[in-house]
Enzyme design. Structure first.
Site, PDB file in Angstrom:
ATOM      1  N   GLY A   8     -36.318  -7.828  52.317  1.00 47.09           N
ATOM      2  CA  GLY A   8     -36.247  -8.621  51.089  1.00 47.09           C
ATOM      3  C   GLY A   8     -35.617  -9.977  51.373  1.00 47.09           C
ATOM      4  O   GLY A   8     -34.913 -10.541  50.540  1.00 47.09           O
ATOM      5  N   GLY A  11     -36.082 -13.088  48.985  1.00 44.96           N
ATOM      6  CA  GLY A  11     -35.618 -13.015  47.601  1.00 44.96           C
ATOM      7  C   GLY A  11     -34.354 -13.821  47.349  1.00 44.96           C
ATOM      8  O   GLY A  11     -33.837 -14.507  48.232  1.00 44.96           O
ATOM      9  N   GLN A  12     -33.844 -13.690  46.119  1.00 44.01           N
ATOM     10  CA  GLN A  12     -32.692 -14.499  45.694  1.00 44.01           C
ATOM     11  C   GLN A  12     -31.462 -14.239  46.572  1.00 44.01           C
ATOM     12  O   GLN A  12     -30.821 -15.164  47.041  1.00 44.01           O
ATOM     13  CB  GLN A  12     -32.358 -14.198  44.230  1.00 44.01           C
ATOM     14  CG  GLN A  12     -31.389 -15.201  43.620  1.00 44.01           C
ATOM     15  CD  GLN A  12     -30.705 -14.703  42.350  1.00 44.01           C
ATOM     16  OE1 GLN A  12     -30.779 -13.527  42.013  1.00 44.01           O
ATOM     17  NE2 GLN A  12     -30.041 -15.608  41.653  1.00 44.01           N
ATOM     18  N   ASP A  52     -43.535  -4.276  54.828  1.00 40.21           N
ATOM     19  CA  ASP A  52     -43.455  -3.597  53.534  1.00 40.21           C
ATOM     20  C   ASP A  52     -42.537  -2.394  53.682  1.00 40.21           C
ATOM     21  O   ASP A  52     -42.803  -1.492  54.479  1.00 40.21           O
ATOM     22  CB  ASP A  52     -44.874  -3.158  53.115  1.00 40.21           C
ATOM     23  CG  ASP A  52     -44.891  -2.512  51.740  1.00 40.21           C
ATOM     24  OD1 ASP A  52     -43.807  -2.270  51.175  1.00 40.21           O
ATOM     25  OD2 ASP A  52     -45.997  -2.257  51.236  1.00 40.21           O
ATOM     26  N   TYR A 142     -34.475   0.341  35.436  1.00 34.97           N
ATOM     27  CA  TYR A 142     -33.754  -0.285  36.560  1.00 34.97           C
ATOM     28  C   TYR A 142     -32.365   0.344  36.711  1.00 34.97           C
ATOM     29  O   TYR A 142     -31.953   0.736  37.805  1.00 34.97           O
ATOM     30  CB  TYR A 142     -33.653  -1.788  36.269  1.00 34.97           C
ATOM     31  CG  TYR A 142     -32.838  -2.599  37.241  1.00 34.97           C
ATOM     32  CD1 TYR A 142     -33.241  -2.769  38.558  1.00 34.97           C
ATOM     33  CD2 TYR A 142     -31.672  -3.246  36.816  1.00 34.97           C
ATOM     34  CE1 TYR A 142     -32.497  -3.546  39.438  1.00 34.97           C
ATOM     35  CE2 TYR A 142     -30.932  -4.033  37.682  1.00 34.97           C
ATOM     36  CZ  TYR A 142     -31.348  -4.174  38.993  1.00 34.97           C
ATOM     37  OH  TYR A 142     -30.610  -4.949  39.857  1.00 34.97           O
TER      38      TYR A 142
HETATM   39  C1  AKB Z   1     -30.910  -8.184  36.406  1.00 37.99           C
HETATM   40  O1  AKB Z   1     -30.664  -8.954  35.458  1.00 37.99           O
HETATM   41  O2  AKB Z   1     -31.767  -7.290  36.356  1.00 37.99           O
HETATM   42  C2  AKB Z   1     -30.084  -8.309  37.663  1.00 37.99           C
HETATM   43  C3  AKB Z   1     -28.904  -7.404  37.659  1.00 37.99           C
HETATM   44  C4  AKB Z   1     -27.756  -7.675  36.778  1.00 37.99           C
HETATM   45  O3  AKB Z   1     -28.886  -6.455  38.391  1.00 37.99           O
HETATM   46  N1  AKB Z   1     -29.671  -9.664  37.837  1.00 37.99           N
END
Ligand code: AKB
Length: 318
Positions: A8, A11-12, A52, A142
């Site tokens: 990754g 990414g950021q 990947d 998430y």
């Molecule tokens: C998000 O906003 O999903 C992320 C996090 C707080 O994990 N930046």
């Protein structure tokens, strides 16, 4: 000699962490990988390959071939995007972690870093100074994947003595690579729009306070935790760390000090409910005690640097 794999790296977090790790361990010892192309400085300063994390076979070959000793797994679908495609997000977030944990155990990789998030908390969690150990009942896919991931990390540490280390990142603010698909992304977008257009339409309400952190603090925290003495670490799920707390109105007031005509309007979307399920501020005393963590950047310092750097970046892009 450490040989480090960053997954990754475009990414950021990855794009900045890769460069910081190369400063510490040497350019040629940090292998940057991603499923997409990486920024120029990541590609120029050391090895970069398209890889990947879901491709177990290539991954294991890579780790054996380059004698990898540490893996930083940074690939993930963030909170906003995960709500759009819940099952795919669950699959990507969980399978990538389990692939790495099991591969590390099998091949004998010494240390793993995996990022968790304030998203492990939910509506039943105390919102102010959220403790390290508390109710964790996330209601986003998430958050559920991060909480399950934390349990797996601790399980692999206890069952197989795999040295997995993790941080519950707050919202991260950076100018180098934009975030993508998160709930805290407004705090990055606002700077680009402030510099470019002098106005910003925010997808959260003005008083939505969230824990945030400037990227240099997050990168330093990550490296400090990974370098900490193993015997000092009491947490093998994931550490709370704290930086700055503010809401969109407070951030826009700070921006207005340097961009006088700046205007902010509010049009909350589905991410408002996600933000309201998360804490406002974090108690990171366990990280402070265990590995001497302390953040450095406050709202004023972070805003000044963000405005300067996004300004330079937008100017260069013209
Ligand atoms: C998000 O906003 O999903 C992320 C996090 C707080 O994990 N930046």
């Amino acid at each position: 000699m450490e040989k480090i794999l960053v997954i990754g790296a475009a990414g950021q977090i990855g794009s900045e962490l890769t460069l910081a790790l190369r400063n510490v361990y040497g350019d040629s010892n940090v292998y940057a990988t991603d499923i997409k192309d990486a920024p120029k400085d990541v590609k120029k300063s050391g090895p970069f390959q398209i890889l990947d994390v879901m491709d177990e076979k290539r991954l294991i070959h890579f780790v054996i071939r380059y004698k990898i000793t540490q893996i930083y797994l940074l690939a993930a679908v963030l909170s906003g995007n995960a709500e759009r495609l819940p099952l795919q997000a669950w699959d990507i977030n969980m399978r990538s972690l389990l692939n790495i944990l099991d591969l590390a155990r099998e091949v004998g990789v010494k240390k793993i870093f995996w990022p968790s998030s304030i998203a492990v908390f939910g509506l039943t969690t105390p919102k102010i100074n959220t403790p390290q150990l508390t109710f964790t009942e996330p209601n986003t896919v998430y958050g559920i994947s991060k909480l399950a991931g934390e349990r797996w990390c601790e399980y692999y540490y206890k069952r197989f003595s795999l040295d997995v280390r993790s941080i519950r990142y707050p919202g991260l603010i950076s100018y180098k690579t934009e975030a993508g698909g998160g709930t805290t992304d407004y705090a990055v977008e606002i700077f680009y729009d402030a510099v470019e257009k002098g106005k910003y339409e925010c997808f959260l309400k003005p008083d939505t306070k969230l824990p945030m952190m400037f990227m240099p603090d997050a990168i330093r925290a990550t490296i400090e935790l990974m370098e900490a003495n193993e015997n000092k670490l009491s947490i093998r799920s994931s550490y709370n760390i704290s930086g700055i707390t503010f809401d969109p109105k407070e951030l826009s007031d700070e921006i207005k000090k340097s961009v006088p005509g700046f205007e902010i309007t509010y049009k909350p979307d589905f991410r408002q409910a996600i933000a309201e399920s998360w804490p406002q501020s974090i108690d990171d005393s366990v990280a402070r005690n265990d590995w001497n963590w302390k953040h450095e950047y406050d709202l004023e310092k972070m805003t000044r640097i963000m405005l300067e750097e996004t300004g330079k970046k937008l100017e260069k892009a013209k």
